[in-house]
Structure formats: structure tokens, C-alpha cells
Write an enzyme that holds these catalytic residues in place. Structure first.
Site, short mmCIF file in Angstrom:
data_model
loop_
_atom_site.label_atom_id
_atom_site.label_comp_id
_atom_site.label_asym_id
_atom_site.label_seq_id
_atom_site.Cartn_x
_atom_site.Cartn_y
_atom_site.Cartn_z
NE ARG A 215 9.31 -3.62 -8.83
CZ ARG A 215 8.12 -3.84 -8.30
NH1 ARG A 215 7.39 -2.84 -7.83
NH2 ARG A 215 7.63 -5.07 -8.24
N GLY A 239 0.83 -8.13 -4.79
CA GLY A 239 1.89 -9.12 -4.62
C GLY A 239 3.08 -8.78 -5.50
#
Ligand code: ASP
Length: 330
Positions: A215, A239
Site C-alpha cells: 500500500r 491524514g
């Protein structure tokens, strides 16, 4: 002969006083140039930004380059095993591997990035080497690792006993649930303006804890996790990377500043875009956090986030390294 000598002495006296005049004149000129130098500023995400700013400031205040400042700054949390979301000691993915994402950008639009890099403490410096030593802008995984070794970086185990223990605990349920603030993910993003008026930025993270292997978040993606436009400003994000990538977040903030918005207002508008994008997909807003920080060419700074709880560190001649709570929309 004597008179020649006298004349020579007279001439050298005039010459040296002229020289002295020129010297003081050029010192004056230099001084007036110094007066015109830009007030430097560095800002960075989260509480670890304070220590990172300290390091960056040493370079900025000595008339160093913003590029060197941001690299040196973010290397501080990268090397700190107690910072569990960046570099050494970062939380691993679901396979127990610590994989790092980082990118860097300078005032000329030079960029370098590494993604899913393992076993190297300073991905930001590998990103800089990609920028300076290769014809490419981004290397990933094994290729990035081999390149790092070829550049003299050392292979090191980044999984600390604390992070390993947390991962083993996580394996019991294997439930992937990114939290909202600093609980299981974080990024150090740093942007700086140097005395010559040049902007640069750096961004580095171990990404979301227990992510799928491979990822990649927003942090190594130029335009998402970081963007610099030397005519406009510099922006970085933290974030939930998937949400930042969707709106090319940092680039969006740059474009909003280009239209004349103050950094804080530009960051706010980008957060509003994140909300719109999430609403379209029925993504619950309370499950995401996004924070943008930005400086503009005039050295003004600002930030905005989605949920309460995001702060950033500011170091300038006026604000001597303070943590500021970003305003939030929810
Ligand atoms: N933006 C990072 C990522 O998605 C994580 C974070 O900053 O919290 O990998």
C-alpha cells in the site's frame, strides 16, 4: 627619484583610501542586501515537528537552503525509534514489514520520491538521491532498496520490539481500522522558505499501521502529500492518504493560494473538497482525518484540518518554534 617616490606614496595613500571606501561601500551594499533578505520560516506537522524544526532552523538561520533544511529536519523523527509512524520504529504493515514512503521537492521543481521502501532509516535522503542522481522521479520497493544500497545507505532492521509487539497484538483480530489522529498513523511533512526566498518541502512516513503490504499513501506522491511552487508557496498533508490522493490535495492548496487565498483559507477549501468527495462516496466523515499545512511566498503560514486534534509546529523569527492547533471543520 625622491619626488617619484613621494608621488608613489601619495598615490598609494589615495588608492588605499579609495579601496577602503570601496570596501566599506561594498559592505554597506552587502548590508542593504542582507536587509532585503527574506525572513525564513519552517513549518511541520504534528508535535514531532518541534524537534524537526529545530534542526531545520539551524540551516535556515545560517543562510542555508530550504532544501537542506527540510531534509535535515524530517530526518530527526525518521531516526527516532519512539516516533512510531515515521522511519525507524514505524508501525509495520499486516505482514510485519515496515515500509516507508517519502518525497522531496525543491524551488526549481526538482522532485524525488520513494515508496514502500524497507530497511532504510532515512527514506527522505533516498528520495533526494533519486532526485539528484537518477533520470527518474520515483522508485518503489526492492528497486528503491537496491538503489539505496548502491548509494551507500545501510540496511537496517526498522521493526523495534514495541512495534512488533503491537503488530502481534493486532494479528489476533487482524482488523484494519485507521484511527483519526496520531493513534496509528502520522506523517512528518515540512515546508520551508529560506533567506533567499526559495521554498522547498519534504514528507516522510511509515503510513497507515497494518496496511496491506505494498500500500502506498499520499506522502510519496508529489501533488498529493507535498507540492512546492516557488512563485506561490509550499504545502504538505497528513491524514488518510487515500482521501488526499483523490483530490491531489497539496497541489489543490497551491492552486487556491495562486488565486490569492491566504494559506489558512486555501487549506480550509481543500478540506472542504475532501468532505465533498467523501460525501459522494458515502464515506463516514468521522472515520477520516486530514490536515494540510502551507506557507506562501511572503512567508505567511496556515493550516486546516477535518477533525479536532491536528497541530503543527511553526518556527520563524517571530514565532520561535511553537505548536499551533489547526482549526477544524467538523
Ligand atoms: N498520510 C499518511 C498515509 O496515508 C498517514 C498520515 O499522515 O497519518 O500514509
Amino acid at each position: 627619484m625622491k619626488s617619484n617616490r613621494r608621488q608613489f606614496i601619495k598615490f598609494s595613500a589615495i588608492a588605499s583610501s579609495l579601496f577602503a571606501f570601496n570596501k566599506s561601500k561594498s559592505a554597506e551594499l552587502m548590508l542593504s542586501k542582507t536587509k532585503k533578505t527574506v525572513k525564513p520560516i519552517v513549518i511541520s506537522t504534528w508535535r514531532f515537528g518541534i524537534e524537526a524544526n529545530e534542526e531545520a532552523w539551524k540551516i535556515l538561520i545560517n543562510n542555508g537552503k530550504a532544501l537542506d533544511a527540510v531534509e535535515a529536519g524530517v530526518k530527526v523523527p525518521e531516526a527516532d525509534p519512539n516516533e512510531r509512524s515515521v522511519g525507524l520504529g514505524g508501525r509495520p504493515d499486516r505482514d510485519g514489514k515496515v515500509t516507508l514512503d517519502a518525497c522531496i521537492m525543491d524551488e526549481l521543481g526538482n522532485i524525488g520520491s520513494v515508496a514502500c521502501l524497507e530497511n532504510i532509516v532515512h527514506p527522505i535522503s533516498v528520495a533526494r538521491a533519486v532526485m539528484e542522481k537518477t533520470p527518474h522521479v520515483m522508485l518503489t520497493g526492492e528497486g528503491a532498496f537496491q538503489f539505496a544500497l548502491s548509494q551507500g545507505f545501510k540496511k537496517e532492521n526498522l521493526l523495534t520490539p514495541e512495534s512488533e509487539a503491537e503488530w502481534r497484538e493486532w494479528l489476533k483480530k487482524s482488523d484494519y481500522k485507521p484511527k483519526v489522529n496520531i493513534e496509528n498513523h502520522d506523517t512528518i511533512g515540512m515546508v520551508a522558505l529560506d533567506m533567499n526566498g526559495n521554498l522547498s518541502g519534504a514528507c516522510t512516513t511509515s503510513g497507515m499501521a497494518f496496511k496491506m503490504h505494498g500500500r502506498i499513501g499520499d506522502s510519496p506522491i508529489i501533488g498529493a502529500g507535498l507540492f512546492v511552487d516557488n512563485e506561490v508557496g509550499a504545502v504538505t498533508a497528513t491524514g488518510h492518504g487515500e482521501e488526499v490522493i483523490r483530490i491531489a490535495g497539496s497541489h489543490a492548496v497551491i492552486e487556491l493560494m495562486r488565486q490569492g487565498l491566504h494559506p489558512e483559507e486555501a487549506c480550509k477549501r481543500a478540506v472542504e473538497r475532501i468532505i465533498l468527495s467523501a460525501k459522494k462516496r458515502n464515506k463516514p466523515l468521522n472515520e477520516i482525518q486530514i490536515g494540510f499545512i502551507a506557507i506562501n511566498k511572503n512567508g505567511e503560514h496556515g493550516a486546516f484540518c477535518l477533525q479536532k486534534g491536528f497541530n503543527y509546529a511553526v518556527y520563524s523569527p517571530d514565532i520561535k518554534n511553537q505548536l499551533i492547533d489547526a482549526k477544524h471543520l467538523l
